[in-house]
Design a protein around this motif. Structure first.
Motif, PDB file in Angstrom:
ATOM      1  N   GLN A  29       0.783  -1.216   0.000  1.00 41.11           N
ATOM      2  CA  GLN A  29       0.000   0.000   0.000  1.00 41.11           C
ATOM      3  C   GLN A  29       0.821   1.276   0.000  1.00 41.11           C
ATOM      4  O   GLN A  29       0.279   2.345  -0.175  1.00 41.11           O
ATOM      5  CB  GLN A  29      -0.941   0.022   1.219  1.00 41.11           C
ATOM      6  N   LYS A  30       2.117   1.183   0.206  1.00 35.90           N
ATOM      7  CA  LYS A  30       2.907   2.390   0.368  1.00 35.90           C
ATOM      8  C   LYS A  30       4.016   2.472  -0.671  1.00 35.90           C
ATOM      9  O   LYS A  30       4.608   1.481  -1.046  1.00 35.90           O
ATOM     10  CB  LYS A  30       3.541   2.440   1.765  1.00 35.90           C
ATOM     11  N   LEU A  31       4.272   3.697  -1.114  1.00 34.79           N
ATOM     12  CA  LEU A  31       5.448   3.968  -1.925  1.00 34.79           C
ATOM     13  C   LEU A  31       6.508   4.592  -1.040  1.00 34.79           C
ATOM     14  O   LEU A  31       6.195   5.373  -0.154  1.00 34.79           O
ATOM     15  CB  LEU A  31       5.123   4.941  -3.059  1.00 34.79           C
ATOM     16  N   VAL A  32       7.758   4.248  -1.297  1.00 32.37           N
ATOM     17  CA  VAL A  32       8.865   4.853  -0.573  1.00 32.37           C
ATOM     18  C   VAL A  32       9.725   5.604  -1.590  1.00 32.37           C
ATOM     19  O   VAL A  32      10.191   5.017  -2.568  1.00 32.37           O
ATOM     20  CB  VAL A  32       9.707   3.792   0.163  1.00 32.37           C
ATOM     21  N   PHE A  33       9.912   6.897  -1.352  1.00 32.27           N
ATOM     22  CA  PHE A  33      10.611   7.763  -2.294  1.00 32.27           C
ATOM     23  C   PHE A  33      12.075   7.924  -1.928  1.00 32.27           C
ATOM     24  O   PHE A  33      12.442   7.971  -0.756  1.00 32.27           O
ATOM     25  CB  PHE A  33       9.959   9.154  -2.307  1.00 32.27           C
ATOM     26  N   GLY A  34      12.913   8.039  -2.950  1.00 32.61           N
ATOM     27  CA  GLY A  34      14.313   8.384  -2.746  1.00 32.61           C
ATOM     28  C   GLY A  34      14.462   9.882  -2.534  1.00 32.61           C
ATOM     29  O   GLY A  34      13.479  10.624  -2.487  1.00 32.61           O
ATOM     30  N   GLN A  35      15.712  10.327  -2.399  1.00 31.35           N
ATOM     31  CA  GLN A  35      15.959  11.744  -2.105  1.00 31.35           C
ATOM     32  C   GLN A  35      16.049  12.599  -3.364  1.00 31.35           C
ATOM     33  O   GLN A  35      16.113  13.816  -3.268  1.00 31.35           O
ATOM     34  CB  GLN A  35      17.243  11.881  -1.279  1.00 31.35           C
ATOM     35  N   GLY A  36      16.062  11.986  -4.518  1.00 36.93           N
ATOM     36  CA  GLY A  36      15.961  12.732  -5.755  1.00 36.93           C
ATOM     37  C   GLY A  36      17.279  13.138  -6.376  1.00 36.93           C
ATOM     38  O   GLY A  36      18.310  13.251  -5.709  1.00 36.93           O
ATOM     39  N   THR A  37      17.210  13.359  -7.700  1.00 37.96           N
ATOM     40  CA  THR A  37      18.316  13.948  -8.463  1.00 37.96           C
ATOM     41  C   THR A  37      17.847  15.298  -8.973  1.00 37.96           C
ATOM     42  O   THR A  37      16.801  15.393  -9.620  1.00 37.96           O
ATOM     43  CB  THR A  37      18.712  13.057  -9.657  1.00 37.96           C
ATOM     44  N   ARG A  38      18.628  16.325  -8.691  1.00 36.71           N
ATOM     45  CA  ARG A  38      18.288  17.670  -9.163  1.00 36.71           C
ATOM     46  C   ARG A  38      18.952  17.897 -10.508  1.00 36.71           C
ATOM     47  O   ARG A  38      20.181  17.962 -10.602  1.00 36.71           O
ATOM     48  CB  ARG A  38      18.737  18.709  -8.140  1.00 36.71           C
ATOM     49  N   LEU A  39      18.143  17.983 -11.563  1.00 35.19           N
ATOM     50  CA  LEU A  39      18.653  18.128 -12.928  1.00 35.19           C
ATOM     51  C   LEU A  39      18.521  19.565 -13.399  1.00 35.19           C
ATOM     52  O   LEU A  39      17.434  20.151 -13.304  1.00 35.19           O
ATOM     53  CB  LEU A  39      17.881  17.199 -13.873  1.00 35.19           C
ATOM     54  N   THR A  40      19.615  20.120 -13.903  1.00 38.02           N
ATOM     55  CA  THR A  40      19.611  21.472 -14.472  1.00 38.02           C
ATOM     56  C   THR A  40      20.045  21.381 -15.923  1.00 38.02           C
ATOM     57  O   THR A  40      21.103  20.810 -16.227  1.00 38.02           O
ATOM     58  CB  THR A  40      20.575  22.405 -13.712  1.00 38.02           C
ATOM     59  N   ILE A  41      19.207  21.914 -16.811  1.00 39.42           N
ATOM     60  CA  ILE A  41      19.517  21.949 -18.242  1.00 39.42           C
ATOM     61  C   ILE A  41      19.912  23.383 -18.587  1.00 39.42           C
ATOM     62  O   ILE A  41      19.110  24.313 -18.452  1.00 39.42           O
ATOM     63  CB  ILE A  41      18.318  21.510 -19.101  1.00 39.42           C
TER      64      ILE A  41
END
Lengths: 114, 113
Positions: free
Chosen positions: B99-111
């Protein structure tokens, strides 16, 4: 347009005060979720509800409370017991509570301490 | 508990180049999802890949999944300035219930234009 509406966009809390964040969806989704996001971090689950009149604690429920009296509404109360409430709060919904379903997000409420 | 971890934490490339982000996770999964978040906004679902799939495409997005290495990658081809955002992977760790999603801390992408 169907979607999730969070209000207010910005909220300020005084010491010892409870505040309530609103989340409304018109997608006819059964499941709804509350997440907390700190700067530069991922999302942490506070509470989730798979169906009306039922909800479960997530990973960081202490200092928060929720209700799910209507399918379209899932308000979050940040109580005075939450000592570090400053964060970006995101509400989401999905068709069912199964994790195979994509989640749809609102645009968040930013809560700060006065 | 943190299930997914994205790598790199930040990525800066020129417009038109390809961007690759990676996600590693610890326990068995049923599916892995990728989301995008523009600054100050909510997350937007990009693509879902099931544990029995190895690759999936959606427009300029290509996602791969290697369950033996417990890793996934998101490739954005021919990047545009509008792709500037944070990208998160999310998993439904079987041990934590479906029932749950667990999220990572993310990648910050700059174009960069």
């Amino acid at each position: 347009d169907g979607g999730i509406t969070q209000s207010p966009k910005y909220l300020f809390r005084k010491e010892g005060q409870n505040v309530t964040l609103s989340c409304e969806q018109n997608l006819n989704h059964d499941a709804m979720y509350w997440y907390r996001q700190d700067p530069g971090q991922g999302l942490r689950l506070i509470y989730y509800s798979q169906i009306v009149n039922d909800f479960q604690k997530g990973d960081i429920a202490e200092g928060y409370s929720v209700s799910r009296e209507k399918k379209e509404s899932f308000p979050l109360t940040v109580t005075s017991a939450q000592k570090n409430p400053t964060a970006f709060y995101l509400c989401a919904s999905s068709i069912t509570g199964h994790a195979l379903q994509p989640q749809h997000f609102g645009d968040g409420t930013r809560l700060s301490i006065l | 508990s943190q299930q997914g971890e994205e790598d790199p934490q930040a990525l800066s490339i020129q417009e038109g180049e390809n961007a690759t982000m990676n996600c590693s996770y610890k326990t068995s999964i049923n599916n892995l999802q990728w989301y995008r978040q523009n600054s100050g906004r909510g997350l937007v679902h990009l693509i879902l890949i099931r544990s029995n799939e190895r690759e999936k495409h959606s427009g300029r997005l290509r996602v791969t999944l290697d369950t033996s290495k417990k890793s996934s990658s998101l490739l954005i081809t021919a990047s545009r300035a509008a792709d500037t955002a944070s990208y998160f992977c999310a998993t439904d760790a079987q041990a934590q219930g479906a029932q749950k999603l667990v999220f990572g801390q993310g990648t910050r992408l700059t174009i960069n234009p």
